[in-house]
Design an enzyme around this catalytic site. Structure first.
Site, PDB file in Angstrom:
ATOM      1  N   LYS A   1      -2.366  -1.477  -3.658  1.00  0.00           N
ATOM      2  CA  LYS A   1      -3.224  -0.299  -3.561  1.00  0.00           C
ATOM      3  C   LYS A   1      -2.344   0.951  -3.656  1.00  0.00           C
ATOM      4  O   LYS A   1      -1.364   1.045  -2.920  1.00  0.00           O
ATOM      5  CB  LYS A   1      -3.971  -0.317  -2.222  1.00  0.00           C
TER       6      LYS A   1
ATOM      7  N   LYS B   1       0.855  -1.188   0.000  1.00  0.00           N
ATOM      8  CA  LYS B   1       0.000   0.000   0.000  1.00  0.00           C
ATOM      9  C   LYS B   1       0.891   1.238   0.000  1.00  0.00           C
ATOM     10  O   LYS B   1       1.690   1.444   0.901  1.00  0.00           O
ATOM     11  CB  LYS B   1      -0.908  -0.003   1.230  1.00  0.00           C
TER      12      LYS B   1
END
Length: 324
Positions: free
Chosen positions: A247, A195
């Site tokens: 992400k 992420k």
């Protein structure tokens, strides 16, 4: 005059041929739908920066889960918008806190739905960071201890899957230990394993009504680092993650592809709020075909190696797939 001996265009000549030769496909089962649930509201609140996305009152959650199931969604990812915030996010591990309540409501509405709990603290802390703040930074190991309490509360409430998003070092090992010791060895963990500290998250702060100020760069990943991105996911795999995730999505297809080449675990991608908002804004301005751009983007995720796609476009995408 030169004539090529092989012609790729032979297999592109008709629509039927193009469908036969298509390598990458989308299915309704590929999608995970994010849902936002806010305490102390009585009607849905539109998210201004994300047209079509709402913060729902708890009383509406069951209906939204039923609607999603009827449209073909088989998994929802729940985010709480808490009005009971404190320095540590203690409401998130209470038996009757918002996190536990919304899991129970979703499971009661559609027991067959895979209900995934987003496990972090940013929606439950008064400072908006993803854990316990000490010396102007998040204390990794204190946050892990609280995260263990949070995931056990989610599992007790009926969560089918845990999805930790805080990017704490060792979070998967700590979560797996806590779940197993509490008798939830059957509950899988979908890690936000890679992420990035991304500018694409901006509209999400509207979605969760966050007043966060500052940066998460000390715990989320530097967007410039591809090798570290791969190492992060492989470390989570070693600690016991069942599903890995990248992400945001579209700006990190190279990372998605690299993880796919090095791991056989199921791989998810999160098409985040900024990606969604940009498509909506461009479509509203009349400069793109929304359906075509969305479907092309989703296919790009699958082509790069994703098995699962978390997307605010999920319901529309399923409708468009059904029309093909």
């Amino acid at each position: 005059m030169y004539s090529p001996s092989f012609r790729f265009r032979r297999l592109r000549r008709t629509g039927a041929l193009r469908q036969m030769m298509q390598e990458t496909h989308l299915r309704a089962e590929d999608f995970i739908l994010p849902l936002f649930v806010e305490e102390d509201i009585t009607a849905p609140v539109p998210v201004a920066s994300m047209p079509g996305v709402m913060r729902y009152p708890e009383s509406d959650l069951g209906a939204q889960v039923k609607h999603a199931w009827a449209q073909g969604i088989r998994a929802v990812l729940l985010f709480g918008v808490s009005t009971h915030k404190d320095a540590c996010g203690t409401d998130s591990w209470q038996e009757n806190g918002l996190l536990a309540r919304m899991i129970r409501l979703a499971k009661e509405a559609v027991p067959e739905m895979t209900v995934i709990s987003d496990n972090c603290f940013c929606e439950y802390t008064d400072h908006g960071h993803c854990g316990v703040v000490a010396d102007d930074d998040v204390d990794n190991d204190k946050t892990l201890r609280n995260l263990q309490k949070q995931v056990v509360a989610a599992a007790r409430a009926g969560a089918d899957m845990i999805a930790p998003s805080g990017m704490m070092d060792g979070m998967i090992g700590a979560i797996r230990e806590a779940l197993d010791e509490a008798g939830f060895s059957q509950v899988p963990v979908m890690s936000y394993s890679t992420k990035f500290a991304s500018a694409f998250y901006g509209p999400f702060r509207d979605a969760v009504d966050s007043t966060f100020k500052g940066t998460r760069a000390s715990y989320q990943m530097n967007p410039a680092n591809g090798r570290e991105a791969l190492a992060e996911s492989l470390m989570d795999e070693a600690e016991g993650a069942d599903i890995l995730m990248v992400k945001p999505g579209l700006a990190y297809l190279d990372v998605l592809a690299a993880i796919r080449q090095h791991s056989h675990l199921p791989l998810a991608v999160y098409q985040v709020s900024g990606e969604y908002a940009m498509v909506k804004a461009a479509a509203a301005a009349g400069v793109i075909d929304e359906q075509a751009v969305v479907m092309e983007s989703l296919l790009a995720f699958k082509r790069a190696g994703a098995d699962l796609i978390i997307s605010y476009h999920a319901l529309d995408a399923i409708q468009w797939l059904n029309q093909q």
